[in-house]
Scaffold this motif. Structure first.
Motif, PDB file in Angstrom:
ATOM      1  N   UNK A 309      50.206  36.933  38.436  1.00 61.49           N
ATOM      2  CA  UNK A 309      49.035  37.102  37.581  1.00 61.49           C
ATOM      3  C   UNK A 309      47.809  37.398  38.433  1.00 61.49           C
ATOM      4  N   UNK A 310      46.833  38.066  37.833  1.00 62.75           N
ATOM      5  CA  UNK A 310      45.561  38.348  38.498  1.00 62.75           C
ATOM      6  C   UNK A 310      44.420  37.864  37.622  1.00 62.75           C
ATOM      7  N   UNK A 311      43.337  37.407  38.280  1.00 65.93           N
ATOM      8  CA  UNK A 311      42.159  36.888  37.608  1.00 65.93           C
ATOM      9  C   UNK A 311      40.968  37.650  38.149  1.00 65.93           C
ATOM     10  N   UNK A 312      40.285  38.366  37.280  1.00 69.41           N
ATOM     11  CA  UNK A 312      39.185  39.218  37.729  1.00 69.41           C
ATOM     12  C   UNK A 312      37.868  38.761  37.115  1.00 69.41           C
ATOM     13  N   UNK A 313      36.789  39.025  37.845  1.00 68.87           N
ATOM     14  CA  UNK A 313      35.444  38.767  37.349  1.00 68.87           C
ATOM     15  C   UNK A 313      34.513  39.813  37.933  1.00 68.87           C
ATOM     16  N   UNK A 314      33.558  40.257  37.132  1.00 70.97           N
ATOM     17  CA  UNK A 314      32.670  41.336  37.548  1.00 70.97           C
ATOM     18  C   UNK A 314      33.020  42.628  36.834  1.00 70.97           C
ATOM     19  N   UNK A 315      32.092  43.584  36.894  1.00 70.60           N
ATOM     20  CA  UNK A 315      32.278  44.840  36.166  1.00 70.60           C
ATOM     21  C   UNK A 315      33.283  45.769  36.818  1.00 70.60           C
ATOM     22  N   UNK A 316      33.236  45.896  38.147  1.00 69.77           N
ATOM     23  CA  UNK A 316      34.044  46.902  38.838  1.00 69.77           C
ATOM     24  C   UNK A 316      35.544  46.730  38.612  1.00 69.77           C
ATOM     25  N   UNK A 317      36.118  45.522  38.747  1.00 75.42           N
ATOM     26  CA  UNK A 317      37.568  45.406  38.531  1.00 75.42           C
ATOM     27  C   UNK A 317      37.990  45.703  37.104  1.00 75.42           C
ATOM     28  N   UNK A 318      37.073  45.480  36.145  1.00 74.55           N
ATOM     29  CA  UNK A 318      37.423  45.671  34.735  1.00 74.55           C
ATOM     30  C   UNK A 318      37.275  47.115  34.286  1.00 74.55           C
ATOM     31  N   UNK A 319      36.496  47.909  35.013  1.00 73.68           N
ATOM     32  CA  UNK A 319      36.232  49.279  34.609  1.00 73.68           C
ATOM     33  C   UNK A 319      36.904  50.253  35.570  1.00 73.68           C
ATOM     34  N   UNK A 320      37.228  51.431  35.055  1.00 74.25           N
ATOM     35  CA  UNK A 320      37.846  52.439  35.902  1.00 74.25           C
ATOM     36  C   UNK A 320      39.275  52.075  36.256  1.00 74.25           C
ATOM     37  N   UNK A 321      39.870  52.880  37.122  1.00 65.97           N
ATOM     38  CA  UNK A 321      41.274  52.647  37.469  1.00 65.97           C
ATOM     39  C   UNK A 321      41.487  52.162  38.884  1.00 65.97           C
TER      40      UNK A 321
END
Length: 401
Positions: A309-321
């Motif tokens: 599993x991965x846990x992301x925070x912030x705009x960059x990891x959530x947007x784009x590919x």
């Protein structure tokens, strides 16, 4: 201090062997030129040992001297190249071993809009249940879509903060009682609390008074402090209590509030054999995310397929590919829709607390036996990736009884 493997120079270039054919050509040219010059400039009788030595022997000796010097230089270059490559290999092994230092997570906790503890928040994140809602900021004004800690009323933050951190100290103290008294204790406080400008100092004093331990305050913040602590304090057993808190006076849309604490030990301990490992974080940018993830996997001594599993925070990891490409290039095979958790979708972006909030959620999941990865954007030019792995009791940490 970060580990920069790319700063280590490349292998020494292959040393080309002198081409014998070229040197034979040079021998012929020197013999001809030497003979021509001697026959042209010789004024005495052209016979005898001296004449023929000057005509043929001297050019050959000069050629032999040049050829020997070239071979000697070639051998010296070979010795240098072999010596450097051996030293480079030793340096790589040393830096990789330093990069693979990890800490044991003895305790981790979160206070969010859902209350104290990670379990409710974890369920909300896994179910994609947002905690963001339209509510008025602490200082009043138009409602804003954000998450807010309960109990922190306007102009009463210090009293509420005192209550919250006394609760944290009481939980941490039960763990500290199992640690030998001679173990150094370090504290990293990274707080942005509205109405309490000196929150870091007050929290330090409060934790010291409530636990009875002497904590040394780190000047660095966030993952930078953790990275520094792994190196500078590694030679002796040490604890690190990392505390982060964000309580906003005027939040923006999709922002949130949280308090986190993570208690770390840089040795194994017989009372915490199943403690989760928090590995060295790797810093980079969105443009180097694939390489950063690869290094984080190296520090965790795992392959991409081990990450569940991965846990992301912030705009960059959530947007784009970029994050999807990084996962594909490094062999991460979990489902991006099912196992890639965007913490901000549930809590809002919690600023200083965001990286540690994601880490604590990942630590809770790692207790089920699966490796986790956290991707945290701390500013538009800075992204951190860190691995969290279950206990295997085979790491490089020394045991602390």
């Amino acid at each position: 201090m970060p580990v920069y493997l790319d700063a280590i120079p490349d292998l020494a270039p292959r040393i080309p062997r002198p081409v014998t054919r070229h040197w034979l050509y040079l021998l012929g040219a020197m013999m001809i030129l030497g003979s021509v010059l001697v026959f042209w400039l010789w004024t005495q009788e052209r016979s005898g040992v001296v004449f023929w030595f000057m005509a043929s022997g001297l050019p050959f000796c000069l050629w032999g001297l040049l050829f020997s010097m070239r071979r000697f230089g070639y051998k010296c270059d070979q010795v240098w190249a072999a010596s450097w490559n051996k030293e480079r290999e030793r340096l790589l092994e040393q830096e990789i071993a330093r990069g693979q230092r990890a800490a044991r997570v003895l305790q981790a906790g979160v206070i969010s809009q859902l209350g104290n503890g990670t379990e409710k928040l974890l369920l909300a994140v896994k179910s994609s249940e947002p905690q963001l809602r339209m509510q008025s900021p602490r200082l009043g004004g138009l409602p804003v879509r954000h998450s807010q800690l309960p109990g922190f009323a306007d102009k009463q933050q210090f009293q509420d903060l005192d209550t919250a951190f006394k609760t944290i100290a009481s939980q941490v103290r039960s763990v500290l009682d199992k640690i030998p008294t001679d173990v150094l204790c370090w504290l990293m406080v990274d707080c942005d609390v509205a109405g309490v400008p000196d929150a870091n100092e007050k929290i330090h004093d409060m934790i010291t008074a409530q636990t009875g331990k002497t904590f040394r305050l780190l000047n660095a913040k966030g993952f930078t402090a953790f990275d520094f602590w792994l190196d500078e304090i590694w030679k002796q057993p040490a604890l690190l209590l990392a505390i982060s808190a964000v309580i906003r006076a005027k939040p923006q849309d999709d922002e949130g509030e949280a308090i986190t604490w993570t208690l770390l030990l840089n040795r194994d301990h017989s009372s915490f054999l199943n403690a989760i490992k928090l590995h060295r974080p790797q810093k980079g940018s969105i443009g180097t995310l694939s390489q950063v993830l690869g290094r984080a996997l190296l520090w965790g001594q795992i392959s991409g397929g081990d990450v569940k599993e991965a846990w992301t925070t912030g705009n960059a990891p959530a947007q784009g590919g970029a994050w999807s490409e990084a996962c594909e290039e490094n062999g991460l095979i979990f489902g991006m829709a099912e196992d890639n958790r965007d913490v901000d979708q549930t809590t809002g972006y919690t600023g200083n607390a965001a990286p540690w909030l994601a880490v604590n959620l990942a630590v809770t999941m790692a207790q089920q036996g699966s490796a986790q990865v956290v991707v945290a954007e701390t500013n538009p030019e800075e992204i951190w990736v860190v691995n969290i792995t279950p206990a295997n009791n085979t790491g490089i940490n020394q045991d602390l009884s």
